[in-house]
Design an enzyme around this catalytic site. Structure first.
Site, PDB file in Angstrom:
ATOM      1  N   ASN A 115     -15.841 -28.590   1.112  1.00 17.41           N
ATOM      2  CA  ASN A 115     -16.641 -27.654   1.911  1.00 17.41           C
ATOM      3  C   ASN A 115     -15.697 -26.858   2.824  1.00 17.41           C
ATOM      4  OD1 ASN A 115     -18.078 -26.653   4.198  1.00 17.41           O
ATOM      5  ND2 ASN A 115     -19.821 -27.930   3.635  1.00 17.41           N
ATOM      6  N   ASP A 119     -16.550 -24.405   4.992  1.00 21.48           N
ATOM      7  CA  ASP A 119     -17.250 -23.732   6.100  1.00 21.48           C
ATOM      8  C   ASP A 119     -16.385 -23.563   7.347  1.00 21.48           C
ATOM      9  OD1 ASP A 119     -19.502 -23.824   4.553  1.00 21.48           O
ATOM     10  OD2 ASP A 119     -20.514 -25.359   5.744  1.00 21.48           O
ATOM     11  N   HIS A 120     -15.629 -24.618   7.672  1.00 20.87           N
ATOM     12  CA  HIS A 120     -14.977 -24.592   8.983  1.00 20.87           C
ATOM     13  C   HIS A 120     -13.685 -23.786   9.011  1.00 20.87           C
ATOM     14  CE1 HIS A 120     -18.267 -26.626  10.572  1.00 20.87           C
ATOM     15  NE2 HIS A 120     -18.117 -27.663   9.764  1.00 20.87           N
ATOM     16  N   ARG A 173     -12.363 -15.858  16.479  1.00 18.95           N
ATOM     17  CA  ARG A 173     -11.567 -14.716  16.914  1.00 18.95           C
ATOM     18  C   ARG A 173     -12.183 -13.386  16.520  1.00 18.95           C
ATOM     19  NH1 ARG A 173      -5.935 -14.375  18.168  1.00 18.95           N
ATOM     20  NH2 ARG A 173      -5.697 -15.860  19.856  1.00 18.95           N
ATOM     21  N   HIS A 194     -21.983 -23.497   3.122  1.00 17.85           N
ATOM     22  CA  HIS A 194     -23.313 -23.468   3.733  1.00 17.85           C
ATOM     23  C   HIS A 194     -23.480 -22.133   4.448  1.00 17.85           C
ATOM     24  CE1 HIS A 194     -26.289 -25.766   6.619  1.00 17.85           C
ATOM     25  NE2 HIS A 194     -26.839 -24.697   6.063  1.00 17.85           N
ATOM     26  N   ARG A 222     -25.474 -20.500   6.844  1.00 18.12           N
ATOM     27  CA  ARG A 222     -26.520 -20.850   7.820  1.00 18.12           C
ATOM     28  C   ARG A 222     -27.295 -19.606   8.228  1.00 18.12           C
ATOM     29  NH1 ARG A 222     -25.745 -26.245  10.199  1.00 18.12           N
ATOM     30  NH2 ARG A 222     -27.431 -25.644  11.570  1.00 18.12           N
ATOM     31  N   ARG A 225     -23.119 -18.675  11.528  1.00 20.43           N
ATOM     32  CA  ARG A 225     -22.080 -19.070  12.493  1.00 20.43           C
ATOM     33  C   ARG A 225     -20.721 -19.296  11.823  1.00 20.43           C
ATOM     34  NH1 ARG A 225     -24.221 -25.049  14.091  1.00 20.43           N
ATOM     35  NH2 ARG A 225     -26.102 -23.869  14.495  1.00 20.43           N
ATOM     36  N   HIS A 226     -20.720 -19.579  10.525  1.00 20.69           N
ATOM     37  CA  HIS A 226     -19.413 -19.678   9.849  1.00 20.69           C
ATOM     38  C   HIS A 226     -19.382 -18.806   8.590  1.00 20.69           C
ATOM     39  CE1 HIS A 226     -21.619 -23.020   8.090  1.00 20.69           C
ATOM     40  NE2 HIS A 226     -21.413 -23.836   9.099  1.00 20.69           N
ATOM     41  N   GLU A 275     -25.063 -24.574  -0.104  1.00 22.41           N
ATOM     42  CA  GLU A 275     -25.957 -25.322   0.795  1.00 22.41           C
ATOM     43  C   GLU A 275     -26.852 -24.325   1.520  1.00 22.41           C
ATOM     44  OE1 GLU A 275     -22.939 -29.009   1.802  1.00 22.41           O
ATOM     45  OE2 GLU A 275     -23.519 -27.622   3.385  1.00 22.41           O
ATOM     46  N   THR A 334     -24.434 -29.559  13.709  1.00 19.58           N
ATOM     47  CA  THR A 334     -24.235 -29.701  12.269  1.00 19.58           C
ATOM     48  C   THR A 334     -25.546 -30.222  11.681  1.00 19.58           C
ATOM     49  OG1 THR A 334     -22.876 -30.776  10.580  1.00 19.58           O
ATOM     50  CG2 THR A 334     -23.286 -32.043  12.577  1.00 19.58           C
ATOM     51  N   THR A 335     -25.589 -30.413  10.361  1.00 21.02           N
ATOM     52  CA  THR A 335     -26.833 -30.877   9.741  1.00 21.02           C
ATOM     53  C   THR A 335     -27.061 -32.330  10.138  1.00 21.02           C
ATOM     54  OG1 THR A 335     -26.202 -29.434   7.926  1.00 21.02           O
ATOM     55  CG2 THR A 335     -28.104 -30.845   7.566  1.00 21.02           C
ATOM     56  N   GLU A 343     -28.443 -35.678  -2.485  1.00 22.49           N
ATOM     57  CA  GLU A 343     -27.199 -35.955  -1.765  1.00 22.49           C
ATOM     58  C   GLU A 343     -27.567 -36.832  -0.570  1.00 22.49           C
ATOM     59  OE1 GLU A 343     -24.278 -32.917  -1.375  1.00 22.49           O
ATOM     60  OE2 GLU A 343     -23.604 -33.655   0.570  1.00 22.49           O
ATOM     61  N   HIS A 400     -21.185 -35.935   4.392  1.00 26.38           N
ATOM     62  CA  HIS A 400     -21.292 -35.696   5.829  1.00 26.38           C
ATOM     63  C   HIS A 400     -20.491 -36.731   6.616  1.00 26.38           C
ATOM     64  CE1 HIS A 400     -22.646 -34.160   9.631  1.00 26.38           C
ATOM     65  NE2 HIS A 400     -23.135 -33.134   8.983  1.00 26.38           N
ATOM     66  N   GLY A 401     -19.508 -36.199   7.335  1.00 30.09           N
ATOM     67  CA  GLY A 401     -18.725 -37.035   8.244  1.00 30.09           C
ATOM     68  C   GLY A 401     -17.668 -37.900   7.580  1.00 30.09           C
ATOM     69  N   GLY A 424     -15.976 -31.732   4.181  1.00 25.09           N
ATOM     70  CA  GLY A 424     -15.494 -30.491   4.761  1.00 25.09           C
ATOM     71  C   GLY A 424     -14.728 -30.650   6.061  1.00 25.09           C
ATOM     72  N   HIS A 425     -15.441 -30.972   7.125  1.00 23.90           N
ATOM     73  CA  HIS A 425     -14.880 -30.886   8.470  1.00 23.90           C
ATOM     74  C   HIS A 425     -13.577 -31.671   8.600  1.00 23.90           C
ATOM     75  CE1 HIS A 425     -14.757 -31.684  12.886  1.00 23.90           C
ATOM     76  NE2 HIS A 425     -14.982 -30.398  12.885  1.00 23.90           N
TER      77      HIS A 425
HETATM   78  N1  PXP Z   1     -23.032 -32.184   2.520  1.00 22.90           N
HETATM   79  C1  PXP Z   1     -23.974 -31.486   3.191  1.00 22.90           C
HETATM   80  C2  PXP Z   1     -25.320 -31.338   2.578  1.00 22.90           C
HETATM   81  C3  PXP Z   1     -23.675 -30.884   4.435  1.00 22.90           C
HETATM   82  O1  PXP Z   1     -24.626 -30.196   5.102  1.00 22.90           O
HETATM   83  C4  PXP Z   1     -22.362 -30.998   4.946  1.00 22.90           C
HETATM   84  C5  PXP Z   1     -22.009 -30.311   6.223  1.00 22.90           C
HETATM   85  O2  PXP Z   1     -22.115 -28.934   6.069  1.00 22.90           O
HETATM   86  C6  PXP Z   1     -21.418 -31.713   4.191  1.00 22.90           C
HETATM   87  C7  PXP Z   1     -21.786 -32.316   2.987  1.00 22.90           C
HETATM   88  C8  PXP Z   1     -20.003 -31.869   4.648  1.00 22.90           C
HETATM   89  O3  PXP Z   1     -19.962 -32.586   5.850  1.00 22.90           O
HETATM   90  P1  PXP Z   1     -18.599 -32.664   6.653  1.00 22.90           P
HETATM   91  O4  PXP Z   1     -18.231 -31.275   7.015  1.00 22.90           O
HETATM   92  O5  PXP Z   1     -18.950 -33.510   7.834  1.00 22.90           O
HETATM   93  O6  PXP Z   1     -17.586 -33.309   5.771  1.00 22.90           O
END
Ligand code: PXP
Length: 252
Positions: free
Chosen positions: A9, A11-12, A20, A45, A47, A51-52, A75, A105-106, A156, A198-199, A220-221
């Site tokens: 992912n 996104d970040h 910036r 994602h 959103r 935001r990203h 997403e 976050t979600t 998921e 996630h996480g 992702g993060h």
């Molecule tokens: N899966 C889903 C459905 C999510 O919404 C996210 C966060 O956008 C992720 C995976 C990835 O989570 P993380 O960025 O915490 O790794």
């Protein structure tokens, strides 16, 4: 046991760019690098508050993933706007997520039991166009059953609560892992493919990757954060190695 796929992912990378208001770092460049480092898919994602990831990012990501033959996992919140964007871009997969504007976050899974009549038609319209539809749910077999009834092919499982518990050294962590295992088992029995995300970090990836029913992780993060220190390609390769180790250890 089947090979576990890794969706990255990006996104970040866009979060950093938008901080910036310039055009770098580019999430599209990050996706190219992630594909070269051997990821199995790109996740992004879009959103509602942008935001990203931006609309232009989604178009560019659709284009480069299609050229490289790598699946794009879009997403999205269950809204008419996001549905129209998905139907215009036709990504390989769409993962339906709950979205609140004030969340960081979600935070939790989609409530398919409460929102069935609103969500099921969207699942069916996306699936009708050949998009592989996934529902992001908490580790709850009743939610998986509702996703199945709605016509989703994939669920998921939200791993955030488990990953937070591990980081906080909470005594709840083993029970939360058991819930994920049970939900993965039950969802597979219902004929659903199971993903998780996630996480997830280098510490939590192995117990999750060892769950035999899980076919894909979306991360992702942590990877984007780790990229600051060791580079994105190296972070992805290390995650991949830990996933493969967990799978190998679980099958002996
Ligand atoms: N899966 C889903 C459905 C999510 O919404 C996210 C966060 O956008 C992720 C995976 C990835 O989570 P993380 O960025 O915490 O790794």
């Amino acid at each position: 046991m089947s090979r576990l796929r890794l969706g990255v992912n990006i996104d970040h990378v866009a979060t950093l760019r938008n901080a910036r208001g310039v055009d770098y770092p580019s999430p599209v460049r990050a996706a190219e690098l992630a594909m070269s480092a051997g990821c199995d898919g790109i996740t992004a994602h879009l959103r509602e508050d942008r935001r990203h990831i931006s609309d232009a990012d989604i178009e560019a990501l659709t284009d480069i993933t299609r050229k490289r033959g790598v699946p794009l996992n879009f997403e999205m919140a269950v809204t008419a706007e996001m549905e129209a964007i998905a139907l215009r871009n036709l990504p390989h997969a769409a993962c339906l997520v709950p979205e609140r504007r004030d969340e960081v976050t979600t935070e939790g899974g989609l409530d398919l039991l409460g929102g069935f009549d609103r969500i099921a038609p969207v699942v069916q319209r996306l699936a009708g166009e050949g998009i592989r539809v996934s529902c992001f749910i908490d580790a709850d077999p009743a939610q998986a059953a509702a996703a199945r009834r709605a016509g989703a092919q994939v669920v998921e499982l939200h791993t955030g609560a488990y990953c937070d518990a591990v980081r906080e050294r909470s005594l709840e962590a083993p029970a939360l892992l058991e819930r994920l295992k049970l939900a993965a088992f039950e969802a597979t029995r219902m004929g659903l493919e199971v993903h998780a995300g996630h996480g997830i970090d280098f510490e939590t990836v192995k117990p999750i990757a060892a769950i035999p029913q899980v076919a894909e992780l979306n991360i992702g993060h942590f990877l984007v954060g780790e990229a600051v220190f060791i580079g994105l390609a190296q972070a992805i390769r290390r995650m991949r190695l830990l996933m493969d180790e967990a799978r190998a250890e679980a099958s002996v």
